[in-house]
Scaffold this motif. Sequence first.
Motif, PDB file in Angstrom:
ATOM      1  N   TYR A   7     -27.331  53.212 -24.176  1.00 57.73           N
ATOM      2  CA  TYR A   7     -27.918  54.420 -23.597  1.00 57.73           C
ATOM      3  C   TYR A   7     -27.165  54.898 -22.368  1.00 57.73           C
ATOM      4  O   TYR A   7     -27.573  55.863 -21.718  1.00 57.73           O
ATOM      5  N   GLU A   8     -26.093  54.217 -22.049  1.00 56.69           N
ATOM      6  CA  GLU A   8     -25.164  54.653 -21.008  1.00 56.69           C
ATOM      7  C   GLU A   8     -23.796  54.111 -21.380  1.00 56.69           C
ATOM      8  O   GLU A   8     -23.683  53.136 -22.128  1.00 56.69           O
ATOM      9  N   TYR A   9     -22.749  54.762 -20.885  1.00 56.61           N
ATOM     10  CA  TYR A   9     -21.398  54.293 -21.151  1.00 56.61           C
ATOM     11  C   TYR A   9     -21.061  53.146 -20.205  1.00 56.61           C
ATOM     12  O   TYR A   9     -21.568  53.061 -19.089  1.00 56.61           O
ATOM     13  N   GLY A  10     -20.194  52.258 -20.674  1.00 54.96           N
ATOM     14  CA  GLY A  10     -19.799  51.157 -19.809  1.00 54.96           C
ATOM     15  C   GLY A  10     -19.227  49.995 -20.598  1.00 54.96           C
ATOM     16  O   GLY A  10     -18.718  50.151 -21.715  1.00 54.96           O
ATOM     17  N   GLY A  11     -19.330  48.798 -19.995  1.00 55.34           N
ATOM     18  CA  GLY A  11     -18.809  47.589 -20.619  1.00 55.34           C
ATOM     19  C   GLY A  11     -19.728  47.077 -21.708  1.00 55.34           C
ATOM     20  O   GLY A  11     -20.768  47.682 -22.024  1.00 55.34           O
ATOM     21  N   PRO A  12     -19.398  45.940 -22.305  1.00 51.44           N
ATOM     22  CA  PRO A  12     -20.221  45.387 -23.384  1.00 51.44           C
ATOM     23  C   PRO A  12     -21.675  45.167 -22.997  1.00 51.44           C
ATOM     24  O   PRO A  12     -22.563  45.175 -23.864  1.00 51.44           O
ATOM     25  N   GLU A  13     -21.922  44.997 -21.691  1.00 46.80           N
ATOM     26  CA  GLU A  13     -23.295  44.721 -21.249  1.00 46.80           C
ATOM     27  C   GLU A  13     -24.254  45.876 -21.503  1.00 46.80           C
ATOM     28  O   GLU A  13     -25.488  45.690 -21.459  1.00 46.80           O
ATOM     29  N   VAL A  14     -23.746  47.081 -21.778  1.00 46.16           N
ATOM     30  CA  VAL A  14     -24.652  48.212 -22.028  1.00 46.16           C
ATOM     31  C   VAL A  14     -25.254  48.159 -23.433  1.00 46.16           C
ATOM     32  O   VAL A  14     -26.209  48.892 -23.727  1.00 46.16           O
ATOM     33  N   LEU A  15     -24.732  47.299 -24.295  1.00 42.39           N
ATOM     34  CA  LEU A  15     -25.296  47.170 -25.640  1.00 42.39           C
ATOM     35  C   LEU A  15     -26.684  46.553 -25.540  1.00 42.39           C
ATOM     36  O   LEU A  15     -26.867  45.479 -24.958  1.00 42.39           O
ATOM     37  N   THR A  16     -27.658  47.238 -26.113  1.00 45.93           N
ATOM     38  CA  THR A  16     -29.067  46.868 -25.956  1.00 45.93           C
ATOM     39  C   THR A  16     -29.681  46.508 -27.302  1.00 45.93           C
ATOM     40  O   THR A  16     -29.630  47.300 -28.253  1.00 45.93           O
ATOM     41  N   VAL A  17     -30.271  45.329 -27.387  1.00 45.80           N
ATOM     42  CA  VAL A  17     -30.988  44.914 -28.599  1.00 45.80           C
ATOM     43  C   VAL A  17     -32.420  45.395 -28.484  1.00 45.80           C
ATOM     44  O   VAL A  17     -33.095  45.151 -27.473  1.00 45.80           O
ATOM     45  N   GLU A  18     -32.909  46.087 -29.517  1.00 46.36           N
ATOM     46  CA  GLU A  18     -34.269  46.627 -29.476  1.00 46.36           C
ATOM     47  C   GLU A  18     -34.961  46.435 -30.815  1.00 46.36           C
ATOM     48  O   GLU A  18     -34.317  46.296 -31.856  1.00 46.36           O
ATOM     49  N   ASP A  19     -36.283  46.401 -30.751  1.00 46.95           N
ATOM     50  CA  ASP A  19     -37.111  46.302 -31.957  1.00 46.95           C
ATOM     51  C   ASP A  19     -37.618  47.683 -32.338  1.00 46.95           C
ATOM     52  O   ASP A  19     -38.233  48.372 -31.514  1.00 46.95           O
ATOM     53  N   VAL A  20     -37.364  48.094 -33.586  1.00 51.73           N
ATOM     54  CA  VAL A  20     -37.764  49.411 -34.074  1.00 51.73           C
ATOM     55  C   VAL A  20     -38.234  49.287 -35.520  1.00 51.73           C
ATOM     56  O   VAL A  20     -38.033  48.262 -36.170  1.00 51.73           O
ATOM     57  N   GLU A  21     -38.837  50.344 -36.025  1.00 55.66           N
ATOM     58  CA  GLU A  21     -39.191  50.385 -37.434  1.00 55.66           C
ATOM     59  C   GLU A  21     -37.941  50.600 -38.279  1.00 55.66           C
ATOM     60  O   GLU A  21     -37.026  51.298 -37.853  1.00 55.66           O
ATOM     61  N   PRO A  22     -37.875  50.021 -39.466  1.00 56.41           N
ATOM     62  CA  PRO A  22     -36.716  50.280 -40.325  1.00 56.41           C
ATOM     63  C   PRO A  22     -36.586  51.767 -40.635  1.00 56.41           C
ATOM     64  O   PRO A  22     -37.594  52.477 -40.760  1.00 56.41           O
ATOM     65  N   PRO A  23     -35.383  52.281 -40.740  1.00 58.34           N
ATOM     66  CA  PRO A  23     -35.201  53.706 -41.039  1.00 58.34           C
ATOM     67  C   PRO A  23     -35.583  54.019 -42.484  1.00 58.34           C
ATOM     68  O   PRO A  23     -35.644  53.127 -43.340  1.00 58.34           O
ATOM     69  N   VAL A  24     -35.832  55.286 -42.734  1.00 57.52           N
ATOM     70  CA  VAL A  24     -36.160  55.758 -44.081  1.00 57.52           C
ATOM     71  C   VAL A  24     -34.988  56.609 -44.580  1.00 57.52           C
ATOM     72  O   VAL A  24     -34.578  57.550 -43.897  1.00 57.52           O
ATOM     73  N   PRO A  25     -34.429  56.280 -45.739  1.00 52.40           N
ATOM     74  CA  PRO A  25     -33.265  57.043 -46.216  1.00 52.40           C
ATOM     75  C   PRO A  25     -33.632  58.463 -46.614  1.00 52.40           C
ATOM     76  O   PRO A  25     -34.630  58.689 -47.302  1.00 52.40           O
ATOM     77  N   ARG A  26     -32.806  59.412 -46.170  1.00 48.28           N
ATOM     78  CA  ARG A  26     -32.988  60.806 -46.550  1.00 48.28           C
ATOM     79  C   ARG A  26     -32.310  61.062 -47.900  1.00 48.28           C
ATOM     80  O   ARG A  26     -31.795  60.145 -48.529  1.00 48.28           O
ATOM     81  N   ALA A  27     -32.278  62.316 -48.301  1.00 49.92           N
ATOM     82  CA  ALA A  27     -31.703  62.692 -49.592  1.00 49.92           C
ATOM     83  C   ALA A  27     -30.247  62.231 -49.695  1.00 49.92           C
ATOM     84  O   ALA A  27     -29.459  62.409 -48.757  1.00 49.92           O
ATOM     85  N   GLY A  28     -29.913  61.622 -50.820  1.00 46.48           N
ATOM     86  CA  GLY A  28     -28.548  61.196 -51.063  1.00 46.48           C
ATOM     87  C   GLY A  28     -28.146  59.940 -50.331  1.00 46.48           C
ATOM     88  O   GLY A  28     -26.968  59.568 -50.348  1.00 46.48           O
ATOM     89  N   ARG A  29     -29.099  59.251 -49.724  1.00 47.84           N
ATOM     90  CA  ARG A  29     -28.793  58.046 -48.953  1.00 47.84           C
ATOM     91  C   ARG A  29     -29.604  56.860 -49.457  1.00 47.84           C
ATOM     92  O   ARG A  29     -30.571  57.016 -50.198  1.00 47.84           O
TER      93      ARG A  29
END
Length: 326
Positions: A7-29
Amino acid sequence: MRRVRYYEYGGPEVLTVEDVEPPVPRAGRVLVRAEAIGVNFVDTRFRRGPGRGGIFQRPLPGRPTGDVVGTVTAVGPGADPKLIGRRVATLAEDAYAEYVVAEASWLADVPAGLDPGDASMLAMTGPVALRILRAAQMSTGDTVLVHAAAGGVGHLAVQLAKLLGAGTVIGTARSSRKLDFVRAVGADVAVDYARPDWPEEVRAAAPRGVDVVLDAVGGSVLRSSLGLLAPFGRAVVYGAATGDLEQIPVAELFALRSVTGFNLTAWRREAPDQARRETDELAGLFASGRLRTTVHVRLPLAEAATAHEIMDARSHLGRVLLLPHR
C-alpha cells in the motif's frame, strides 16, 4: 484466504500479508487454487515505485504479478466448465495469494507429474525464453550472448539455445557463483558483466562477433552489446532491469546490425495460435527432461518479503517460488 499486496512504495518490508475473501472470477476468467507462484524480478521494481522518470510505474495498491501453478476450482461466465479440476500454469496479477483469478484463454496445461518449478515456467518465463531466440532468428551454429544468464529467463535461454543448435553460447552474470551456475546449465563461456572489460572477454570468445544478443538489462550493457554484434547480427531487447532505456545509437546499426523489441503480451495478441503451440512445445521439453528449471528457494507465502530481498540482492540462481499452502 491469504494474499500479499503493498500500500506504499518501498523495500520488501512494504509487502503486507492480509486475510480476505477469495475472489470471484468474472466473464472469461477462472479461479485457481495456487500450488506455487514464481516470483518475477520486474515486480521488485514496481514495488519500489516509479521514481523520477522511472519506467516501472504501477498504481497503489500494488498487486504483484507471478507465474502461478495450480488447479482450477471455479469458472466465470463464458469460461468452459470442463476446466474445473485441471492443473494449469498462468501469468496473473494479484498472484501472491492462495487463490488467483486468471484469464481462461491463456491457461497452460501442465503435464502429469511435472515439478512445480518446471510447471511455473510454462506461464511466462519459458515462452519468453523460447520466443526471444526465435525473434532473433537464431540459426544452427550461431554464437549467442545471453545476458543475466543465471536468472529465470536467462538460464532457460541458455539451455534452449543449445537445444536449437547454437554453436557457442556465452552467458553473463555478476559473481563467480553465478558464473559457475551459468556454465552448469550449458553455457560454453561465462563472463562477469560487472567488470568494465567484459566486452573484451566476449570478443576473445567470439573474435568475429556474436550473431545473437538477448538482453533484459538495458543501459550501458545494451549499448556495449550492439558493438559486439557481427555483420547481420541481431539483438532482442525484452526488458530493462536497470530502468535505463538509453537511445539506441543508430550508427551502430549501419554495420548491418538490427535490434528487435519483444513483449509476451503483444506476441500473444498478434500471434495467438503460434504462442499456444510454443507453450505446448515447451511443456513437451520439460516433460521429457530435456529442459530443466533450477529452483533457488521455495518459501511460504508469508515470506514474500524474503523472496523480494533475494531478488533485490540478485543472489538467486534460477527460480524463486512461493508456496501458498505450505
